[in-house]
Design an enzyme around this catalytic site. Sequence first.
Site, PDB file in Angstrom:
ATOM      1  N   ASP A   1     -11.637   2.409   3.490  1.00  0.00           N
ATOM      2  CA  ASP A   1     -11.565   1.820   3.585  1.00  0.00           C
ATOM      3  C   ASP A   1     -13.435   1.226   3.382  1.00  0.00           C
ATOM      4  O   ASP A   1     -14.108   0.362   2.901  1.00  0.00           O
ATOM      5  CB  ASP A   1     -11.460   0.862   5.267  1.00  0.00           C
ATOM      6  CG  ASP A   1     -10.471   0.103   5.233  1.00  0.00           C
ATOM      7  OD1 ASP A   1     -10.080  -1.140   3.534  1.00  0.00           O
ATOM      8  OD2 ASP A   1      -9.445  -0.374   6.656  1.00  0.00           O
TER       9      ASP A   1
ATOM     10  N   LYS B   1       0.732  -1.099  -0.358  1.00  0.00           N
ATOM     11  CA  LYS B   1       0.061   0.112  -0.087  1.00  0.00           C
ATOM     12  C   LYS B   1       0.904   1.173  -0.406  1.00  0.00           C
ATOM     13  O   LYS B   1       0.494   1.895  -0.471  1.00  0.00           O
ATOM     14  CB  LYS B   1      -0.826  -0.073   1.311  1.00  0.00           C
ATOM     15  CG  LYS B   1      -2.254  -1.029   0.948  1.00  0.00           C
ATOM     16  CD  LYS B   1      -3.087  -1.327   2.612  1.00  0.00           C
ATOM     17  CE  LYS B   1      -3.998  -2.386   2.414  1.00  0.00           C
ATOM     18  NZ  LYS B   1      -4.315  -2.471   3.571  1.00  0.00           N
TER      19      LYS B   1
ATOM     20  N   GLN C   1      -4.871  -1.093   9.904  1.00  0.00           N
ATOM     21  CA  GLN C   1      -5.017  -2.611   8.605  1.00  0.00           C
ATOM     22  C   GLN C   1      -5.449  -3.808   9.611  1.00  0.00           C
ATOM     23  O   GLN C   1      -5.304  -4.079  10.598  1.00  0.00           O
ATOM     24  CB  GLN C   1      -3.961  -3.040   8.373  1.00  0.00           C
ATOM     25  CG  GLN C   1      -3.246  -4.494   7.585  1.00  0.00           C
ATOM     26  CD  GLN C   1      -3.840  -4.542   6.313  1.00  0.00           C
ATOM     27  OE1 GLN C   1      -4.071  -3.427   5.860  1.00  0.00           O
ATOM     28  NE2 GLN C   1      -4.367  -5.438   5.866  1.00  0.00           N
TER      29      GLN C   1
HETATM   30  N1  GUN Z   1      -7.222  -6.674   5.881  1.00  0.00           N
HETATM   31  C1  GUN Z   1      -7.327  -7.731   4.949  1.00  0.00           C
HETATM   32  N2  GUN Z   1      -7.980  -6.899   4.345  1.00  0.00           N
HETATM   33  C2  GUN Z   1      -7.752  -6.073   4.403  1.00  0.00           C
HETATM   34  C3  GUN Z   1      -8.545  -4.707   3.897  1.00  0.00           C
HETATM   35  O1  GUN Z   1     -10.279  -4.212   3.210  1.00  0.00           O
HETATM   36  N3  GUN Z   1      -8.717  -3.337   4.634  1.00  0.00           N
HETATM   37  C4  GUN Z   1      -8.174  -3.217   6.433  1.00  0.00           C
HETATM   38  N4  GUN Z   1      -8.284  -2.248   6.619  1.00  0.00           N
HETATM   39  N5  GUN Z   1      -7.919  -4.321   6.414  1.00  0.00           N
HETATM   40  C5  GUN Z   1      -7.963  -5.690   5.648  1.00  0.00           C
END
Ligand code: GUN
Length: 279
Positions: free
Chosen positions: A118, A51, A95
């Site tokens: 998100d 990311k 996350q």
């Molecule tokens: N963990 C796995 N996929 C995601 C996601 O799309 N967003 C977040 N914040 N954590 C994750």
Amino acid sequence: MIIDGKKTAAELREELKKKVAELKSTHNAVPGLTVILVGEDPASKIYVKNKEKFAKEIGMNSEVIRYPANVEEKVVLNKIKELNEDKKISGILVQLPLPKHIDKRKVIETILPGKDVDGFHPVNVGNLSSGYDSSIPCTPLGCYLLLKKVEKNLNGKHAVVIGRSNLNGKPMTQLLLKENCTVTITHSKTKDLKAECNRADIIIAAVGRPKLVKGNWVKKGAIVIDVGINKTDSGIVGDVDFDEVSKVAKAVTPVPGGVGPMTIACLLSNTIECFKKLN
Ligand code: GUN
């Protein structure tokens, strides 16, 4: 047809890079994404690294704040409140999964809805389900964009979503409804999953069960989107038996190289959208 998520994501990032450059010239500022990572989950560490890498590659500001697994919940909540107030930050992502002593709900609800890249905050969930403008969760948004690449008009198609998670199944259903699909949501208690899938024009598989969807589950000419990322002795596989399904489906996403790369590109897109609304 194999749906090339890697290529589509690279094309999307190129478009986003141009948008960031435009914002830089018009606003004299660029979108900023802050990711909070708690603990040492190996998969999370890889996702977060990617990311940050891709955000920087398209010219955005990006920062990762790392905490040990035993960090107090209030430390994380206070950091989010600080980021909410920071004008340089357009998007905040915590996350998941989080350690058990940290309340995921409290964390999500502390993020300002306008910075919730998100799309997990109840305000964004509500807006999406009411058909209003909202942040859309990155994984279903990635699935949706791949689907639209194969089939522009989804009017009246029968879509079967496997899995009812807040992360994917539920928001995916909302996106398909907006496109006038007839949607069946299936899950672990569904009586005859094979029969449900056999009726589908579109299958979205997101349950985390290696190669669950077999060739004889899929109607000839259906489109199959595989969200699964499962570690097995023979490597990473999806929720779809790709070798079997690719023989019957009109189009199918591979794992890896399908939905995965799209998810991060969609996160960057959401961050830009948040920047625009905040500025
Ligand atoms: N963990 C796995 N996929 C995601 C996601 O799309 N967003 C977040 N914040 N954590 C994750």
